[in-house]
Design a protein around this motif. Sequence first.
Motif: not given
Length: 166
Positions: A70-75, A140-141
């Motif tokens: 959570e929070g790593d901003e990866r897809t 991440g979306c």
Amino acid sequence: MRRGSKLAPLLLLLGIGATDAEPAPPLPEIDLIRVRKAARLMELWSGDWLVHRIEHIQLGDEPTGPKRFEGDERTPEGRYEIDWGNPASAYHLSLHISYPGPQDRAYAQARGRSPGGMIMIHGQPNSLPQGRVPGDWTDGCIAVSNDEIEFLWESVGDGTAIEILP
């Protein structure tokens, strides 16, 4: 399908207007969405046939590598499914991706972290009057244009597989 007929997206895809004499055949059932993150490409498949491509998709702020926490901003990367849609999203429509899967949860849990969730394919922010937010900007979306998410909303049903590749 979510709403309406499969015919409207096909007409849009083929550029056929309402004044044409013969209706186009219905769009085949989409059974796989394949996302190629590095190419910023989304493919819609029906059986062995590629039936539509969406270019210039937008990903998380950190697009390289799979989502781990959570929070790593990866897809995410892997195989999931579209399991529900939200017509009242903060973005112009959204389709939920079934991330995290069991392996994603186990990886994060073994490291004392949350894998995150609420990964969607969605349009642009409702607060944006027109156009697109530039670059990769989601948490991440997978973001597409508002026209493209409307096409997906009409063409992709719950249970459709989605394969997200690096």
